[in-house]
Design a protein around this motif. Structure first.
Motif, PDB file in Angstrom:
ATOM      1  N   GLU A 170       2.629   1.620  -3.391  1.00  0.00           N
ATOM      2  CA  GLU A 170       1.705   2.042  -4.446  1.00  0.00           C
ATOM      3  C   GLU A 170       1.431   3.536  -4.345  1.00  0.00           C
ATOM      4  OE1 GLU A 170      -2.926   1.297  -5.851  1.00  0.00           O
ATOM      5  OE2 GLU A 170      -1.924  -0.152  -4.540  1.00  0.00           O
ATOM      6  N   LYS A 171       1.322   4.037  -3.096  1.00  0.00           N
ATOM      7  CA  LYS A 171       1.021   5.443  -2.902  1.00  0.00           C
ATOM      8  C   LYS A 171       2.193   6.320  -3.317  1.00  0.00           C
ATOM      9  CE  LYS A 171      -0.836   8.625   0.545  1.00  0.00           C
ATOM     10  NZ  LYS A 171      -1.349   8.761   1.910  1.00  0.00           N
ATOM     11  N   ARG A 173      -5.520   9.077  -8.242  1.00  0.00           N
ATOM     12  CA  ARG A 173      -5.372   7.790  -7.570  1.00  0.00           C
ATOM     13  C   ARG A 173      -6.712   7.057  -7.487  1.00  0.00           C
ATOM     14  NH1 ARG A 173      -1.461   9.998  -2.743  1.00  0.00           N
ATOM     15  NH2 ARG A 173       0.519   9.831  -3.883  1.00  0.00           N
ATOM     16  N   ASP A 174      -7.774   7.827  -7.236  1.00  0.00           N
ATOM     17  CA  ASP A 174      -9.105   7.218  -7.197  1.00  0.00           C
ATOM     18  C   ASP A 174      -9.452   6.609  -8.551  1.00  0.00           C
ATOM     19  OD1 ASP A 174      -9.480   7.900  -4.562  1.00  0.00           O
ATOM     20  OD2 ASP A 174     -10.559   9.766  -5.009  1.00  0.00           O
ATOM     21  N   ARG A 185      -7.466   3.408  -9.078  1.00  0.00           N
ATOM     22  CA  ARG A 185      -8.038   2.276  -8.353  1.00  0.00           C
ATOM     23  C   ARG A 185      -9.287   1.745  -9.042  1.00  0.00           C
ATOM     24  NH1 ARG A 185      -6.068   5.160  -3.727  1.00  0.00           N
ATOM     25  NH2 ARG A 185      -7.959   6.438  -3.673  1.00  0.00           N
ATOM     26  N   ASP A 244     -12.843  -4.329  -7.415  1.00  0.00           N
ATOM     27  CA  ASP A 244     -12.381  -4.548  -6.045  1.00  0.00           C
ATOM     28  C   ASP A 244     -11.846  -5.969  -5.873  1.00  0.00           C
ATOM     29  OD1 ASP A 244     -12.989  -1.993  -5.295  1.00  0.00           O
ATOM     30  OD2 ASP A 244     -14.940  -2.484  -4.427  1.00  0.00           O
ATOM     31  N   LEU A 256      -8.410  -6.184  -7.412  1.00  0.00           N
ATOM     32  CA  LEU A 256      -7.408  -5.505  -6.589  1.00  0.00           C
ATOM     33  C   LEU A 256      -7.071  -6.316  -5.344  1.00  0.00           C
ATOM     34  CD1 LEU A 256      -8.640  -1.801  -6.819  1.00  0.00           C
ATOM     35  CD2 LEU A 256      -6.709  -2.842  -8.010  1.00  0.00           C
ATOM     36  N   GLN A 261       2.744  -0.648 -10.592  1.00  0.00           N
ATOM     37  CA  GLN A 261       2.328   0.391  -9.656  1.00  0.00           C
ATOM     38  C   GLN A 261       3.502   0.977  -8.894  1.00  0.00           C
ATOM     39  OE1 GLN A 261      -0.899   1.235 -10.111  1.00  0.00           O
ATOM     40  NE2 GLN A 261      -0.656  -0.441 -11.564  1.00  0.00           N
ATOM     41  N   ARG A 278       0.831  -1.204   0.000  1.00  0.00           N
ATOM     42  CA  ARG A 278       0.000   0.000   0.000  1.00  0.00           C
ATOM     43  C   ARG A 278       0.864   1.252   0.000  1.00  0.00           C
ATOM     44  NH1 ARG A 278      -3.222  -3.310   3.438  1.00  0.00           N
ATOM     45  NH2 ARG A 278      -2.083  -2.590   5.288  1.00  0.00           N
ATOM     46  N   ASN A 308       1.484  -5.277  -9.854  1.00  0.00           N
ATOM     47  CA  ASN A 308       2.065  -4.676  -8.659  1.00  0.00           C
ATOM     48  C   ASN A 308       3.388  -3.989  -8.953  1.00  0.00           C
ATOM     49  OD1 ASN A 308       0.664  -5.208  -5.892  1.00  0.00           O
ATOM     50  ND2 ASN A 308       0.304  -7.082  -7.062  1.00  0.00           N
TER      51      ASN A 308
END
Length: 371
Positions: free
Chosen positions: A27-28, A52-53, A56, A61, A64, A134, A24, A131
Motif C-alpha cells: 500500500e505504501k 497518505r493520511d 487513510r 478505522d 480499514l 491500493q 502494508r 486492496n
C-alpha cells in the motif's frame, strides 16, 4: 474467524502475518507516491505523507481493519493453493468465492470448513477490490468468472436478513432502572438514553467529544441548550446534526442523564464517554470502545428481565447495538420523515427496515385504485 486462526499451525500464522506486512508495504509503495520521473524533495515527501493520511481517512478505522483482514485471508488462501495473490486473477477469485460459499476447502486450521453468508462474501470481495486498488490494480467485478459465480451464490444461498430485536420504550425504561447510581451507572444510563433518543450507531455514541476538535479521533461533538442537546456527527453518511429534546421527567431524560454524567465525572474536555476506575468512582481519560455499548445493551437486557420467557443464550442473540436505532424507529409516533432524518438515512425504505412494528397498510393502493 480470529479464534479459528489461533488454532492454525505456526507456518500458517507466519504466512498470515507476512500477508499483512506485504499489504502494508504494498500500500505504501503502490498507493500514494511520487511519479517515477519526479525527483523527491523534502516538501514533496511531506506532501506524499499528508496525502497518505488523507487517503487513510477516506474509510473508517473499522473498515480499514476489515479490509486488512480480508486481504490477509485471501493471501493465505492463495499460498495454500500454490498461487500468488498478485496480480489479480479473476479465475482464482471466482474459485475463492466458491470456496467461501461451500466451505469445502480443507486446511490444517479448518478455517474454510464453515460456509460464509452471502453478505460476508460480498464484503470480502469489496475488501479485495479496495486492496487491489491500493496496489495499482483494478479488479473487474463484472468479469464472468467473478460475477457469474457470485450471482449463483446469491441465488442458491441468499437468505432474508436476520434483524435484531428493537428495544422499545418500555424496554429502555426497564434497562435504565436496572442500573446503579454510581459514576459508572450514570455513564451507562446516559449512553443508553442518548443512543436511543438519537437513534445513534454505537460508534457514533463513543466517538463524541465535548467540543469541536478536542481530540484527533473525534467523530463529533455536543452542544447543550435549554431545550435539548445538538450532536454534530461525522457519521457513516457524512456530517449531520442530531437534535435530542429534553424529556418529560429527569429520570428518563437523555439530556439530563448526559448532564449528570458530565458533571459528576468532571468532564469538560475530550471524549464524552470514557472508562471508569474499578470501583466505579473515578472517570479516566480513555475513550470507550464501541464494543462497550453492545455489551452494555446485552447485560442490561438480562438484568431488566426483557424476554425472560426465552433462554439466556437466545435473549443475548436477539439484541445488539442496532437495537437502539431500531427501537427509536419502531416507537416514535411521528411522521416517518422525521425518523428518517434522525437516523441519517438517505431513503424512507432504509428507515422502514428498522421499524419492527408499523402499519404496513397505512397507504392502501388497492382502495386508492378504486378496488
Amino acid at each position: 474467524m480470529a479464534a479459528e486462526d489461533e488454532k492454525s499451525t505456526s507456518s500458517n500464522s507466519d504466512a498470515s502475518h507476512n500477508a499483512q506486512g506485504d499489504a502494508r508495504n504494498q500500500e505504501k509503495s503502490d498507493g500514494i507516491a511520487l511519479p517515477s520521473h519526479v525527483a523527491g524533495s523534502g516538501s514533496l515527501d511531506r506532501l506524499v505523507d499528508t496525502a497518505r493520511d488523507y487517503a487513510r481517512a477516506a474509510a473508517s478505522d473499522n473498515t480499514l481493519k476489515a479490509y486488512a483482514k480480508d486481504w490477509a485471508h485471501f493471501a493465505r488462501w492463495c499460498r495454500m493453493k500454490g498461487v500468488e495473490p498478485l496480480p489479480p486473477s479473476s479465475e482464482m477469485i471466482g474459485l475463492y468465492l466458491a470456496d467461501l460459499a461451500s466451505g469445502s476447502g480443507p486446511s490444517p486450521s479448518q478455517w474454510a470448513s464453515r460456509p460464509l453468508s452471502v453478505s460476508t462474501i460480498d464484503r470480502r470481495l469489496s475488501g479485495l477490490a479496495w486492496n487491489y486498488a491500493q496496489r495499482g490494480f483494478t479488479l473487474d467485478r463484472k468479469n464472468r468468472h467473478i460475477a457469474t459465480v457470485l450471482s449463483g451464490i446469491k441465488r442458491k444461498h441468499a437468505r432474508p436478513p436476520v434483524q435484531k430485536e428493537a428495544i422499545l420504550a418500555e424496554d429502555i425504561l426497564a434497562m435504565i432502572a436496572a442500573l446503579p447510581y454510581d459514576l459508572r451507572g450514570l455513564r451507562d444510563r446516559a449512553i443508553l438514553l442518548i443512543g436511543y433518543a438519537g437513534g445513534l450507531r454505537r460508534s457514533e455514541i463513543v466517538s463524541l467529544d465535548v467540543h469541536k476538535d478536542d481530540t484527533p479521533d473525534s467523530g463529533g461533538w455536543i452542544e447543550i441548550f435549554d431545550k435539548g442537546v445538538v450532536l454534530t456527527l461525522n457519521a457513516k453518511t457524512g456530517w449531520r446534526e442530531v437534535e435530542i429534546g429534553r424529556g418529560s421527567k429527569d429520570q428518563t431524560c437523555p439530556v439530563h442523564a448526559l448532564e449528570q454524567w458530565l458533571h459528576f465525572a468532571r468532564i469538560d474536555f475530550g471524549p464524552v464517554f470514557v472508562g471508569t476506575s474499578r470501583d466505579g468512582k473515578r472517570a479516566s481519560d480513555k475513550r470507550l470502545n464501541d464494543k462497550h455499548v453492545a455489551r452494555l445493551i446485552k447485560r442490561t437486557v438480562l438484568d431488566a428481565g426483557i424476554r425472560s420467557d426465552l433462554p439466556e443464550k437466545d435473549r443475548l442473540a436477539m439484541f445488539s447495538g442496532h437495537s437502539l436505532r431500531a427501537g427509536l424507529a419502531s416507537s416514535a409516533e411521528v411522521d416517518e420523515r422525521y425518523v428518517q432524518k434522525q437516523l441519517g438515512h438517505a431513503s424512507a425504505e432504509m428507515t422502514r427496515r428498522y421499524q419492527r412494528r408499523r402499519d404496513r397498510f397505512r397507504v392502501n393502493l388497492t382502495k386508492a385504485a378504486g378496488l
